[in-house]
Design a protein around this motif. Structure first.
Motif, PDB file in Angstrom:
ATOM      1  N   ARG A   1     -26.473  22.162 -10.910  1.00 35.15           N
ATOM      2  CA  ARG A   1     -26.313  20.904 -10.166  1.00 35.15           C
ATOM      3  C   ARG A   1     -24.843  20.524 -10.038  1.00 35.15           C
ATOM      4  O   ARG A   1     -24.396  20.089  -8.979  1.00 35.15           O
ATOM      5  N   ARG A   2     -24.092  20.688 -11.138  1.00 37.94           N
ATOM      6  CA  ARG A   2     -22.679  20.344 -11.137  1.00 37.94           C
ATOM      7  C   ARG A   2     -21.910  21.232 -10.134  1.00 37.94           C
ATOM      8  O   ARG A   2     -21.080  20.759  -9.371  1.00 37.94           O
ATOM      9  N   ILE A   3     -22.189  22.525 -10.130  1.00 38.54           N
ATOM     10  CA  ILE A   3     -21.531  23.458  -9.202  1.00 38.54           C
ATOM     11  C   ILE A   3     -21.845  23.076  -7.754  1.00 38.54           C
ATOM     12  O   ILE A   3     -20.958  23.050  -6.893  1.00 38.54           O
ATOM     13  N   LEU A   4     -23.105  22.746  -7.473  1.00 35.85           N
ATOM     14  CA  LEU A   4     -23.480  22.353  -6.107  1.00 35.85           C
ATOM     15  C   LEU A   4     -22.825  21.037  -5.707  1.00 35.85           C
ATOM     16  O   LEU A   4     -22.428  20.861  -4.556  1.00 35.85           O
ATOM     17  N   MET A   5     -22.684  20.102  -6.628  1.00 37.84           N
ATOM     18  CA  MET A   5     -22.053  18.814  -6.301  1.00 37.84           C
ATOM     19  C   MET A   5     -20.556  18.995  -6.027  1.00 37.84           C
ATOM     20  O   MET A   5     -20.025  18.434  -5.068  1.00 37.84           O
ATOM     21  N   VAL A   6     -19.874  19.789  -6.853  1.00 43.47           N
ATOM     22  CA  VAL A   6     -18.446  20.035  -6.639  1.00 43.47           C
ATOM     23  C   VAL A   6     -18.254  20.790  -5.316  1.00 43.47           C
ATOM     24  O   VAL A   6     -17.376  20.475  -4.513  1.00 43.47           O
ATOM     25  N   GLY A   7     -19.090  21.795  -5.060  1.00 37.56           N
ATOM     26  CA  GLY A   7     -19.014  22.547  -3.802  1.00 37.56           C
ATOM     27  C   GLY A   7     -19.274  21.652  -2.601  1.00 37.56           C
ATOM     28  O   GLY A   7     -18.606  21.764  -1.561  1.00 37.56           O
ATOM     29  N   GLY A   8     -20.239  20.761  -2.689  1.00 42.90           N
ATOM     30  CA  GLY A   8     -20.532  19.826  -1.603  1.00 42.90           C
ATOM     31  C   GLY A   8     -19.365  18.887  -1.344  1.00 42.90           C
ATOM     32  O   GLY A   8     -19.035  18.577  -0.195  1.00 42.90           O
ATOM     33  N   ALA A   9     -18.752  18.404  -2.437  1.00 43.98           N
ATOM     34  CA  ALA A   9     -17.595  17.508  -2.282  1.00 43.98           C
ATOM     35  C   ALA A   9     -16.437  18.247  -1.609  1.00 43.98           C
ATOM     36  O   ALA A   9     -15.769  17.690  -0.720  1.00 43.98           O
ATOM     37  N   LEU A  10     -16.187  19.480  -2.053  1.00 44.64           N
ATOM     38  CA  LEU A  10     -15.128  20.267  -1.419  1.00 44.64           C
ATOM     39  C   LEU A  10     -15.439  20.522   0.050  1.00 44.64           C
ATOM     40  O   LEU A  10     -14.541  20.467   0.912  1.00 44.64           O
TER      41      LEU A  10
ATOM     42  N   LEU B   1     -14.635  17.560   2.091  1.00 39.40           N
ATOM     43  CA  LEU B   1     -13.196  17.385   2.285  1.00 39.40           C
ATOM     44  C   LEU B   1     -12.618  18.416   3.266  1.00 39.40           C
ATOM     45  O   LEU B   1     -11.762  18.094   4.089  1.00 39.40           O
ATOM     46  N   LEU B   2     -13.067  19.657   3.170  1.00 43.92           N
ATOM     47  CA  LEU B   2     -12.507  20.731   3.992  1.00 43.92           C
ATOM     48  C   LEU B   2     -13.055  20.765   5.418  1.00 43.92           C
ATOM     49  O   LEU B   2     -12.363  21.167   6.345  1.00 43.92           O
ATOM     50  N   LEU B   3     -14.288  20.387   5.594  1.00 46.97           N
ATOM     51  CA  LEU B   3     -14.911  20.460   6.912  1.00 46.97           C
ATOM     52  C   LEU B   3     -14.173  19.623   7.956  1.00 46.97           C
ATOM     53  O   LEU B   3     -13.877  20.141   9.047  1.00 46.97           O
ATOM     54  N   PRO B   4     -13.836  18.360   7.709  1.00 44.39           N
ATOM     55  CA  PRO B   4     -13.076  17.606   8.724  1.00 44.39           C
ATOM     56  C   PRO B   4     -11.705  18.236   8.999  1.00 44.39           C
ATOM     57  O   PRO B   4     -11.242  18.264  10.146  1.00 44.39           O
ATOM     58  N   TYR B   5     -11.076  18.759   7.946  1.00 45.49           N
ATOM     59  CA  TYR B   5      -9.775  19.405   8.149  1.00 45.49           C
ATOM     60  C   TYR B   5      -9.917  20.621   9.068  1.00 45.49           C
ATOM     61  O   TYR B   5      -9.149  20.787  10.017  1.00 45.49           O
TER      62      TYR B   5
END
Length: 158
Positions: free
Chosen positions: A13-22, A25-29
């Motif tokens: 769950r933690r890995i998926l949450m950090v990946g989702g947050a990244l 952040l990266l998708l709009p860029y």
């Protein structure tokens, strides 16, 4: 989906949450900022090139205005009418057809051509007048047996 999420252990769950947050952040860029930045750089390069073109065009226009004011293009320093005729006839396809060139005063030259291509002769005369201010004051053309070929006698004035 909720059951699947709850079925994951804490580490997953933690890995998926950090990946989702990244990803958030990266998708709009990647989808917005980077394409806009690349387009702005391309437009800047195009603008620089177009400014250089405009500068060149302004210089060319100034030269054309100067040429129009005098009526002819400046000839190379110290080149006589005879030298100008000789140089321009050799630049085209008439070099081998010139039989005689005779000066008649400072501003007049008589030229005899044999078996010359008529189209090239007319192009050469047009070039002499438009670029160098040399015009034909007399022209006698005799047709040859070969189509498009002529003998010509002309008087040129500079």
């Amino acid at each position: 989906m909720k059951a699947w999420w709850e079925g994951l252990n804490q580490r997953d769950r933690r890995i998926l949450m950090v990946g989702g947050a990244l990803l958030c952040l990266l998708l709009p860029y990647m989808l917005i900022w980077q394409p806009l930045h690349d387009r702005a750089e391309r437009l800047e390069r195009t603008l620089v090139a177009q400014r250089a073109d405009v500068s060149w065009m302004q210089q060319a226009a100034a030269q054309l205005r100067a040429t129009a004011a005098t009526g002819r293009t400046p000839t190379p320093a110290g080149q006589s009418l005879l030298g100008m005729i000789d140089r321009t006839v050799r630049e085209g396809q008439l070099g081998g057809t010139v039989r005689r060139v005779q000066p008649e005063g400072a501003n007049t030259v008589r030229v005899w051509l044999e078996d010359a291509p008529f189209d090239e002769l007319m192009t050469w005369l047009g070039t002499l007048e438009t670029r160098h201010g040399i015009r034909a004051t007399s022209l006698v053309v005799d047709r040859q047996a070969t189509p498009g070929r002529v003998n010509a006698r002309l008087t040129l004035e500079g």
